[in-house]
Design a protein around this motif. Structure first.
Motif, mmCIF file in Angstrom:
data_model
loop_
_atom_site.group_PDB
_atom_site.id
_atom_site.type_symbol
_atom_site.label_atom_id
_atom_site.label_comp_id
_atom_site.label_asym_id
_atom_site.label_seq_id
_atom_site.Cartn_x
_atom_site.Cartn_y
_atom_site.Cartn_z
ATOM 1 N N GLY A 1 -5.002 -20.572 -9.016
ATOM 2 C CA GLY A 1 -3.993 -21.296 -7.865
ATOM 3 C C GLY A 1 -3.484 -19.513 -7.689
ATOM 4 N N PHE A 2 -2.922 -18.902 -6.496
ATOM 5 C CA PHE A 2 -2.485 -17.383 -6.123
ATOM 6 C C PHE A 2 -1.205 -17.264 -5.292
ATOM 7 C CE2 PHE A 2 -7.386 -16.739 -6.999
ATOM 8 C CZ PHE A 2 -7.277 -15.892 -8.044
ATOM 9 N N ASN A 3 -0.782 -16.266 -5.190
ATOM 10 C CA ASN A 3 0.351 -15.971 -4.340
ATOM 11 C C ASN A 3 -0.454 -16.403 -2.803
ATOM 12 O OD1 ASN A 3 2.138 -14.522 -2.590
ATOM 13 N ND2 ASN A 3 3.609 -14.062 -4.109
ATOM 14 N N ALA A 4 -0.050 -16.950 -2.144
ATOM 15 C CA ALA A 4 -0.559 -16.475 -0.701
ATOM 16 C C ALA A 4 -0.987 -14.990 -0.074
ATOM 17 C CB ALA A 4 -0.085 -18.075 0.050
ATOM 18 N N LYS A 5 0.595 -14.818 -0.299
ATOM 19 C CA LYS A 5 0.871 -13.501 -0.046
ATOM 20 C C LYS A 5 0.117 -12.740 -0.164
ATOM 21 C CE LYS A 5 3.809 -9.448 1.738
ATOM 22 N NZ LYS A 5 3.456 -8.791 0.797
ATOM 23 N N TYR A 6 -0.600 -12.198 -1.259
ATOM 24 C CA TYR A 6 -1.568 -11.213 -1.993
ATOM 25 C C TYR A 6 -3.096 -11.851 -1.889
ATOM 26 C CZ TYR A 6 2.603 -10.647 -4.954
ATOM 27 O OH TYR A 6 3.752 -10.286 -5.883
ATOM 28 N N LEU A 7 -3.460 -13.267 -1.632
ATOM 29 C CA LEU A 7 -4.632 -13.248 -1.333
ATOM 30 C C LEU A 7 -4.845 -13.058 0.263
ATOM 31 C CD1 LEU A 7 -5.144 -17.737 -1.993
ATOM 32 C CD2 LEU A 7 -6.455 -15.323 -2.656
ATOM 33 N N LEU A 8 -3.178 -12.785 1.348
ATOM 34 C CA LEU A 8 -3.972 -12.528 2.494
ATOM 35 C C LEU A 8 -3.661 -11.356 3.078
ATOM 36 C CD1 LEU A 8 -1.205 -15.089 4.298
ATOM 37 C CD2 LEU A 8 -3.550 -15.198 4.373
ATOM 38 N N ASP A 9 -3.206 -10.692 2.029
ATOM 39 C CA ASP A 9 -2.884 -8.963 2.018
ATOM 40 C C ASP A 9 -4.534 -8.609 1.973
ATOM 41 O OD1 ASP A 9 -0.418 -8.827 2.741
ATOM 42 O OD2 ASP A 9 0.052 -8.231 0.545
ATOM 43 N N ILE A 10 -5.043 -9.144 0.767
ATOM 44 C CA ILE A 10 -6.441 -8.019 0.542
ATOM 45 C C ILE A 10 -7.642 -9.357 0.871
ATOM 46 C CG2 ILE A 10 -8.399 -8.940 -1.901
ATOM 47 C CD1 ILE A 10 -5.776 -8.799 -3.131
ATOM 48 N N ALA A 11 -7.548 -9.842 1.742
ATOM 49 C CA ALA A 11 -8.088 -10.474 3.078
ATOM 50 C C ALA A 11 -8.090 -9.648 4.103
ATOM 51 C CB ALA A 11 -8.225 -11.782 3.094
ATOM 52 N N GLY A 12 -6.949 -9.347 4.050
ATOM 53 C CA GLY A 12 -6.962 -8.329 5.349
ATOM 54 C C GLY A 12 -7.619 -6.836 4.987
#
Length: 373
Positions: free
Chosen positions: A325-336
């Motif tokens: 599991g991960f924090n969704a915001k952190y995944l989105l920040d990195i994907a960006g």
């Protein structure tokens, strides 16, 4: 003081300095920008006593002088004047107000004496080097999203900048930011003169203002670093900031070195799926579960109060199935930050941090701490 200046030149210079000013100030003079007219230019200075921005613009100076005026109001007035306007600035001696005249528009702003304005002292800089603006933009953009906002851990409230050797033994200038839950690292070829930079922490606000200063700039940016301050010079503009007085943690210990489970996935599809599924995640944890199995990835959110959501994606994964599991915001920040079509995740086990790589940029790395799901 009396001068005439192009609206675009004045607006550009103001935009470089006025953001330094804190909107709420107990010291009135710190809400103002210092205007100094001399020779054939107008020099503008703003400060909050921890960071100072200076810029100048060409002007037709009829009468030299200096005064301070409200930074935010002056910026808003100039911003709303017609494009291409000639702006006349004059300090009116009878009421000590700053007159702003452009066409049929006329404004008068209150002022405070220039003699009351405090500027930052400069230190002898031990390290001086020039870095291409594009390299500095990249170092900032790839790391600043991971800066901590937790004021109690003040030593994480900035970007750690230092020179070191990369995996091939080549000297690099490295920028690192972490908030304890994620870490971002980016490197550029070490410029001449940067050797010996053991490590300084550049505050979040200075990082943001430096990025604003060099936006759209081509060519070198001059950087000077002393024990207590950093100075960034770009064109006519100069930014001076105090450094954070603290010790940045040994970040090398948290970068995974033995992660062997590799997931490759279409980055844009992954980013969109995380965004959709996280719509029903709990606001505080923003937790999203990743279920990996051969050839696919399933994203899932299951919360008793906010709802359930899941989405399946095709992926390259050939190891043992696992859930993490991960924090969704952190995944989105990195994907960006991933520029390649695919993102690469390197896992060890559900309790260990994941390493995220950009196949098109081997000088940037990201680390994500997992959540319990």
């Amino acid at each position: 003081m009396k001068l005439t200046i192009e609206r675009s030149d004045l607006l550009n210079a103001l935009s470089h300095v006025q953001n330094v000013v804190e909107r709420r100030n107990t010291i009135p003079i710190l809400s103002n920008v210092l205007l100094q007219a001399s020779g054939n230019e107008l020099r503008l200075t703003a400060t909050d006593l921890d960071i100072e921005a200076v810029d100048s613009a060409p002007a037709k100076v009829a009468s030299e002088g200096a005064v301070t005026a409200p930074a935010g109001t002056l910026f808003d007035v100039v911003r709303k004047l017609p494009a291409g306007a000639e702006v006349e600035l004059e300090l009116q001696p009878e009421n000590q107000r700053l007159s702003i005249q452009a066409g049929r528009s006329h404004f008068e702003l209150p002022t405070l004496p220039a003699s009351d304005f405090q500027t930052m002292t400069t230190d002898d800089s031990a390290i001086k080097f020039a870095l291409d603006a594009k390299d500095l933009v990249r170092l900032i953009d790839k790391t600043r999203f991971a800066i901590s906002t937790e004021e109690t851990r003040y030593y994480l409230n900035g970007v750690f900048l230092h020179t070191t050797d990369d995996a091939d033994g080549k000297p690099v200038l490295r920028a690192v930011a972490t908030d304890g839950h994620r870490l971002a690292l980016a490197e550029a070829k070490a410029p001449d003169g940067s050797a010996g930079l053991e490590g300084v922490i550049v505050p979040r606000k200075a990082v943001g203002e430096a990025r604003r200063l060099i936006d759209g700039l081509d060519g070198p940016v001059d950087i000077e670093i002393s024990d207590t301050k950093i100075i960034v010079r770009a064109g006519r503009a100069t930014l001076t900031s105090k450094l954070i007085d603290g010790s940045f943690p040994d970040y090398g210990r948290v970068i995974p070195k033995g992660n062997t489970r590799k997931l490759s996935i279409d980055n844009k599809a992954f980013e969109a799926a995380v965004d959709r599924v996280s719509t029903v995640s709990a606001e505080r944890s923003r937790s999203v579960k990743l279920s990996l199995s051969e050839g696919k990835l399933v994203l899932a959110v299951n919360h008793a109060e906010t709802g359930v959501g899941n989405e399946e994606l095709e992926a390259e994964y050939g190891d043992e199935p696992m859930e993490i599991g991960f924090n969704a915001k952190y995944l989105l920040d990195i994907a960006g930050q991933i520029e390649a079509p695919e993102a690469e995740f390197m896992f060890n086990d559900p309790a260990s941090p994941a390493l995220v790589l950009d196949p098109s940029d081997d000088s940037a790395r990201y680390v994500l701490m997992p959540l319990r799901v």
